[in-house]
Design a protein around this motif. Structure first.
Motif, short mmCIF file in Angstrom:
data_model
loop_
_atom_site.label_atom_id
_atom_site.label_comp_id
_atom_site.label_asym_id
_atom_site.label_seq_id
_atom_site.Cartn_x
_atom_site.Cartn_y
_atom_site.Cartn_z
N LYS A 118 33.60 -0.31 37.03
CA LYS A 118 33.71 -1.21 35.89
C LYS A 118 33.20 -0.53 34.61
N ALA A 119 33.83 -0.81 33.50
CA ALA A 119 33.44 -0.24 32.22
C ALA A 119 32.48 -1.19 31.50
N THR A 120 31.47 -1.68 32.19
CA THR A 120 30.48 -2.57 31.60
C THR A 120 29.30 -1.74 31.07
N LYS A 121 28.43 -2.40 30.33
CA LYS A 121 27.28 -1.68 29.75
C LYS A 121 26.27 -1.27 30.80
N ALA A 122 26.20 -1.98 31.92
CA ALA A 122 25.30 -1.64 33.01
C ALA A 122 26.11 -1.44 34.28
N ARG A 123 25.94 -0.28 34.92
CA ARG A 123 26.74 0.05 36.10
C ARG A 123 25.85 0.66 37.18
N THR A 124 26.06 0.28 38.41
CA THR A 124 25.29 0.83 39.52
C THR A 124 25.92 2.13 40.00
N ASN A 125 25.11 2.95 40.66
CA ASN A 125 25.62 4.20 41.21
C ASN A 125 24.80 4.62 42.41
N ASP A 207 24.30 1.59 29.04
CA ASP A 207 24.74 2.11 27.74
C ASP A 207 23.87 1.54 26.62
N ILE A 208 23.40 2.42 25.72
CA ILE A 208 22.56 1.93 24.62
C ILE A 208 23.15 2.26 23.24
N SER A 209 24.11 3.17 23.18
CA SER A 209 24.80 3.45 21.92
C SER A 209 26.12 4.13 22.23
N LYS A 210 26.81 4.58 21.20
CA LYS A 210 28.14 5.17 21.37
C LYS A 210 28.13 6.34 22.34
N HIS A 211 27.08 7.18 22.28
CA HIS A 211 27.05 8.38 23.11
C HIS A 211 25.85 8.45 24.05
N LEU A 212 24.95 7.48 23.98
CA LEU A 212 23.73 7.54 24.78
C LEU A 212 23.70 6.45 25.85
N GLN A 256 12.76 7.28 38.81
CA GLN A 256 13.09 8.23 37.76
C GLN A 256 13.80 7.51 36.62
N ILE A 257 13.52 7.95 35.40
CA ILE A 257 14.19 7.40 34.23
C ILE A 257 14.66 8.56 33.36
N GLY A 258 15.82 8.40 32.74
CA GLY A 258 16.35 9.50 31.94
C GLY A 258 17.18 9.00 30.76
N LEU A 259 17.28 9.84 29.75
CA LEU A 259 18.12 9.58 28.59
C LEU A 259 19.24 10.60 28.60
N ASN A 260 20.49 10.11 28.52
CA ASN A 260 21.65 10.97 28.71
C ASN A 260 22.61 10.87 27.53
N PHE A 261 23.23 12.01 27.20
CA PHE A 261 24.22 12.07 26.12
C PHE A 261 25.59 12.29 26.72
N MET A 262 26.52 11.38 26.43
CA MET A 262 27.90 11.47 26.89
C MET A 262 28.76 11.99 25.74
N PHE A 263 29.40 13.14 25.93
CA PHE A 263 30.04 13.83 24.82
C PHE A 263 31.19 13.05 24.20
N ASN A 264 32.02 12.42 25.02
CA ASN A 264 33.16 11.71 24.44
C ASN A 264 32.99 10.20 24.47
N GLY A 265 31.75 9.77 24.44
CA GLY A 265 31.47 8.34 24.36
C GLY A 265 31.17 7.72 25.71
N ARG A 270 34.16 3.33 25.14
CA ARG A 270 35.56 3.75 25.26
C ARG A 270 36.47 2.56 25.57
N LEU A 271 35.97 1.63 26.40
CA LEU A 271 36.75 0.44 26.71
C LEU A 271 36.95 -0.41 25.46
N ASN A 272 35.85 -0.60 24.69
CA ASN A 272 35.95 -1.38 23.46
C ASN A 272 36.89 -0.72 22.47
N GLN A 273 36.85 0.62 22.43
CA GLN A 273 37.73 1.35 21.52
C GLN A 273 39.19 1.17 21.92
#
Length: 285
Positions: A118-125, A207-212, A256-265, A270-273
């Protein structure tokens, strides 16, 4: 050389459809774990009482490729501490000392990541894969006060131990003594430089911003190989030493907690776009 170049071109063509649609991300992480040293000899010895031992994995880095919305690959490099403290108790169950195992690793897991599509703001993995742990430094020490201890293996009595009329053995005080070390001069007193492990995680990406996006997860790793030097393991096997088993394993469970940068959003962006593009296309018509 031409054959190698041709093979590389073929591989590139085969995987280009997956790479073209992939999302690439990098991240920095931190965490804490509870570690367990699994040693039957220590667990069955009445003198040793294992304690819950917490260690920080102060920093880690990740590189990942989401090949599709539901599957990806992730490589990590984590600076992590592992080991455990065992209390030494006397015959009256009073703590008289401790045996401490301290290990510092660089952990290199390669994880197969299965994600909610799912392209939701919170996703399990969920992730699973092999992990190579490289020992940076390690030491195992023991120390205890003069006491009466319940020693079941009389073939390994401490120096100066004498039978106590009431049971057990009276042993003199032992100052902090190094049993194993990564810097020991004798190979038999060293730790294994590498461990092959299996790593698994379960978490949520937010998801917390366009790329983070924020990654939060529970992770565990278990070693298939002995943390001790192979020469020592062979000695244990050949002499059939009581109180020790042929393998001592590491098990770590933590958060564990981490901050991640997604290069193309991030995915929800991307779904909203796509929705906005579709809406603009309809209105333009």
């Amino acid at each position: 050389m031409r054959k190698m170049n041709r093979n590389l071109i073929i591989l590139t063509l085969l995987f280009s459809p997956f790479i073209a649609g992939a999302q690439v991300h990098i991240g920095a992480t931190t965490g804490v774990n509870s570690t367990f040293v699994l040693d039957k000899g220590l667990s069955e010895d009445p003198r040793f009482n294992s304690k819950m031992t917490y260690n920080f994995a102060p920093i880690g880095f990740s590189f990942g490729v989401d090949i599709s919305n539901g599957f990806g690959l992730q490589m990590e490099s984590i600076l992590a501490k592992q080991g455990q403290i065992f209390e030494i108790i006397d015959i009256a169950k009073t703590v008289v000392g401790e045996r401490k195992i301290d290990l510092n690793y660089i952990q290199l897991p390669l994880l197969f990541k299965f994600m909610s599509a799912k392209a939701t703001k919170a996703r399990t993995n969920f992730s699973l894969g092999p992990q190579l742990s490289i020992l940076r430094n390690g030491v195992e020490t023991i120390q205890y006060d003069a006491s009466t201890q319940d020693i079941t293996d009389v073939s390994q009595l401490p120096v100066g131990a004498t039978p106590n009329p009431s049971g057990g053995y009276d042993v003199p005080a032992l100052p902090t003594t190094e049993l194993l070390s990564s810097s020991a001069n004798e190979e038999i007193k060293k730790f294994n430089n590498t461990e092959l492990q299996i790593a698994a995680t379960f978490g949520v990406d937010i998801d917390i911003s366009k790329h983070l996006y924020l990654s939060t997860l529970i992770r565990a790793n278990y070693s298939f190989t002995d943390m001790r030097n192979g020469d020592l393991v062979d000695l244990i096997k050949n002499n059939n030493l009581d109180g020790l088993i042929d393998r001592r394993a590491n098990l770590a469970i933590g958060a564990q907690i981490g901050l991640n940068f997604m290069f193309n959003g991030v995915r929800s962006f991307r779904l909203n776009q796509l929705d906005r593009n579709a809406e603009a296309f309809l209105y333009d018509r």
